[in-house]
Design a protein around this motif. Structure first.
Motif, mmCIF file in Angstrom:
data_model
loop_
_atom_site.group_PDB
_atom_site.id
_atom_site.type_symbol
_atom_site.label_atom_id
_atom_site.label_comp_id
_atom_site.label_asym_id
_atom_site.label_seq_id
_atom_site.Cartn_x
_atom_site.Cartn_y
_atom_site.Cartn_z
ATOM 1 N N HIS A 138 16.549 1.758 38.703
ATOM 2 C CA HIS A 138 15.752 2.511 40.278
ATOM 3 C C HIS A 138 14.984 2.381 40.744
ATOM 4 N N LEU A 139 13.735 2.082 40.101
ATOM 5 C CA LEU A 139 12.810 1.218 41.003
ATOM 6 C C LEU A 139 13.373 0.168 41.972
ATOM 7 N N GLU A 140 13.908 -0.671 42.147
ATOM 8 C CA GLU A 140 14.689 -1.766 43.184
ATOM 9 C C GLU A 140 15.414 -0.859 43.838
ATOM 10 N N ALA A 141 15.786 0.072 43.517
ATOM 11 C CA ALA A 141 16.545 1.443 43.856
ATOM 12 C C ALA A 141 15.925 2.024 45.265
ATOM 13 N N LEU A 142 14.760 2.364 44.702
ATOM 14 C CA LEU A 142 14.372 3.050 46.094
ATOM 15 C C LEU A 142 13.189 2.578 46.484
ATOM 16 N N ARG A 143 13.564 1.329 46.398
ATOM 17 C CA ARG A 143 12.999 -0.143 47.477
ATOM 18 C C ARG A 143 11.833 0.572 47.480
ATOM 19 N N LEU A 144 11.188 0.688 46.255
ATOM 20 C CA LEU A 144 9.543 -0.001 46.120
ATOM 21 C C LEU A 144 9.329 -0.901 45.123
ATOM 22 N N CYS A 145 10.313 -1.963 45.071
ATOM 23 C CA CYS A 145 9.788 -3.502 44.810
ATOM 24 C C CYS A 145 11.334 -4.317 45.109
#
Lengths: 382, 181
Positions: free
Chosen positions: A290-297
């Motif tokens: 999810h962190l990646e999906a949220l474009r936070l990394c």
């Protein structure tokens, strides 16, 4: 004319593995009473109510009809959303933005402990004709998704296990959380295997609890509250539900829900504009995905950030400071409620020992859990 | 009494007759395929403070409610909060096991939607306003010991309890209400 919307009151029971002392009505009443006191409103002043429930989780059919009494919503406009708390919140935001009402209440509840046959409930959500007859414990869906996610991004089981260690530790200092503990990495990695690569401690336990929030249009919020938390963006999205056709590596639903919320909030660079997040971690790898999906990394980066400590309370992108689902407990359709609640508490500076310094914008994200491909995102600022 | 599983209410033949050219034999012979499954779902609902006390008192052969000092109603079943005044309720209060029929039906169909057979008694569920409880509201229960079509709205009734050793803390600890006047 579209209006700014704020959360001016929050209330909760806290979250515990079991609540044999209180009925679901009494849980919601407690959360509602606290939320209305927090907002300084009486139920009769509230324009409309949005409840959140899923009949199979409550064990009642047409369970939404039981929503009004404990919210003070008898003979008031009320309906129930059969989704996550953040979906209900989106519904409330639309009512407020449209100018229909000045005050809207959103409710979420989990009485997960009352479900005696929980695994079968997820099983019963699978297609009865071409999935269910295989008779596999439905956690395998998370295992397969995890396997593909690790394969595509190069993320490791150790990195996922670090999420468990972090979130359960965060929960130790969150008095609302029910599943905090100090674990070391090896203990998580050596926990009994469920569906390789998913082990027992990669799976969040369930909790009971209720969350109620009061939202208001800008003028009302400023008149009633000296600490309004602004709802800057909200988004929701669903991928195809088919196990045959979904994307097993990426949480595309979360990407799309986030894009909708970012656009509404005018956020172009999430990593520099979001200070912390409360996101769905019902399975350890979900936090990273999810962190990646949220474009936070970038894809594959979340695991490294976690191991480096960037997502700790002291890191530069704290993730699930409350303890998340792994530490607080999975709350069924109230999962997003806990996420929103903890973002609000952080932005007000009321998060106690887990308080982050100098935070102005936080993101709450929920996923509807197995076997769904539905997510919702809310972006809040103080 | 309700102790059997509820059989299928509508026969597949009846459905097929009205909606499609597919014959039952087409399904039974496997010419048209279908899948059957049933959920394995069980729940154990927490009664909480108010209903927990209600059930415990039924086991004692008593009916208890909770008073709201604002609207003056005694809520039965009891609640920790008044849903109209939206405030915590106040004192616990025992109410009488006598009351008045607010409304009722004479039901010619059983719980499983089959028709009551000749010679069997029609079902007569009713709403009973208990003496000492809130006005114009009542608990749901059954009426017995009277010919169904002799029942009238406004009749006075009294609870017929199970023997103390048979009570388990359930609404069925009251077997039914009988007409007393």
């Amino acid at each position: 004319m579209a209006q700014d919307i704020a959360i001016i009151g929050v209330g909760t029971t806290g979250f515990r593995a079991t609540t044999p002392d209180l009925s679901y009505r009494e849980l919601t009443y407690e959360a509602a009473k606290k939320a209305y006191l927090d907002a300084g409103v009486e139920p009769k002043e509230i324009g409309a109510f949005v409840a959140t429930s899923e009949d199979f989780c409550e064990g009642y059919s047409i369970a939404d009809e039981y929503a009004p009494d404990q919210l003070g919503a008898v003979l008031k406009p009320i309906y129930t959303v059969s989704g996550d708390f953040i979906h209900s919140m989106a519904s409330g935001v639309m009512m407020l933005k449209s100018g229909l009402y000045d005050l809207v209440v959103v409710q979420g509840l989990s009485k997960a402990s009352n479900m005696v046959t929980k695994p079968y409930l997820t099983d019963f959500a699978l297609d009865p004709i071409y999935n269910r007859p295989l008779k596999e414990l439905s956690d395998y869906i998370a295992g397969m998704e995890m396997n593909r996610y690790l394969y595509e991004t190069g993320t490791t089981r150790e990195q996922c296990a670090q999420v468990v260690v972090k979130n359960k530790r965060n929960a130790m200092t969150n008095p609302l959380a029910g599943h905090g503990c100090e674990l070391n990495l090896d203990y998580v990695l050596d926990s009994p295997m469920v569906s390789y690569p998913l082990s027992e401690l990669d799976i969040s336990p369930y909790s009971d609890g209720a969350v109620v929030i009061v939202m208001a249009t800008a003028d009302t919020a400023l008149a009633l509250s000296d600490k309004p938390i602004w709802v800057r963006g909200i988004g929701w999205n669903s991928d195809t539900p088919g196990l045959e056709t979904r994307d097993w590596g990426r949480a595309v639903y979360a990407e799309m829900a986030a894009d909708m919320a970012y656009k509404m909030a005018g956020i172009r660079s999430p990593r520099s504009e979001i200070d912390f997040v409360e996101i769905s971690d019902e399975f350890s790898y979900k936090e990273l995905q999810h962190l990646e999906a949220l474009r936070l990394c970038s894809p594959g980066e979340a695991g490294y950030l976690t191991v480096e400590g960037a997502t700790e309370l002291t890191g530069d992108l704290p993730v699930n400071p409350s303890g998340g689902c792994l530490g607080v407990g999975c709350l069924l359709e109230c999962t997003g409620g806990q996420k929103v609640l903890d973002v609000v508490l952080q932005l007000r500076g009321e998060a106690g020992k887990n308080q982050l310094q100098d935070v102005t914008t936080g993101l709450a994200m929920s996923w509807r859990g197995l076997p769904t491909t539905t997510g919702a995102v809310a972006i809040l600022s103080n | 009494m309700i102790d059997e599983g509820r059989p299928m209410m509508i026969s597949p033949e009846a459905v097929l007759k009205t909606t499609t050219k597919i014959k039952l034999n087409d399904i039974q012979s496997g010419k048209v395929l279908s899948v059957h499954d049933k959920p394995n779902l069980k729940y154990a609902w927490d009664n909480g403070v108010a209903i927990g006390r209600y059930l415990a008192e039924l086991k004692n052969g008593k009916i208890i409610g909770k008073r709201c000092n604002s609207c003056k109603r005694v809520l039965v079943p009891p609640r920790l909060f008044c849903e109209l005044c939206w405030r915590p309720t106040d004192d616990w209060e025992y109410v009488q096991d006598t009351g008045t029929i607010l409304t009722f039906v004479v039901s010619h169909v059983n719980w499983d939607a089959s028709r009551v057979k000749k010679g069997q008694r029609y079902h007569t569920p009713a709403v009973i306003e208990l003496d000492g409880a809130g006005k114009d509201q009542g608990i749901l229960h059954l009426i017995d010991e009277i010919e169904p079509y002799d029942i009238k709205i406004g009749m006075r009734v009294k609870a017929v309890w199970k023997e103390p050793e048979e009570r388990i803390g359930a609404i069925t600890d009251i077997k039914y209400f009988k007409v007393i006047e």
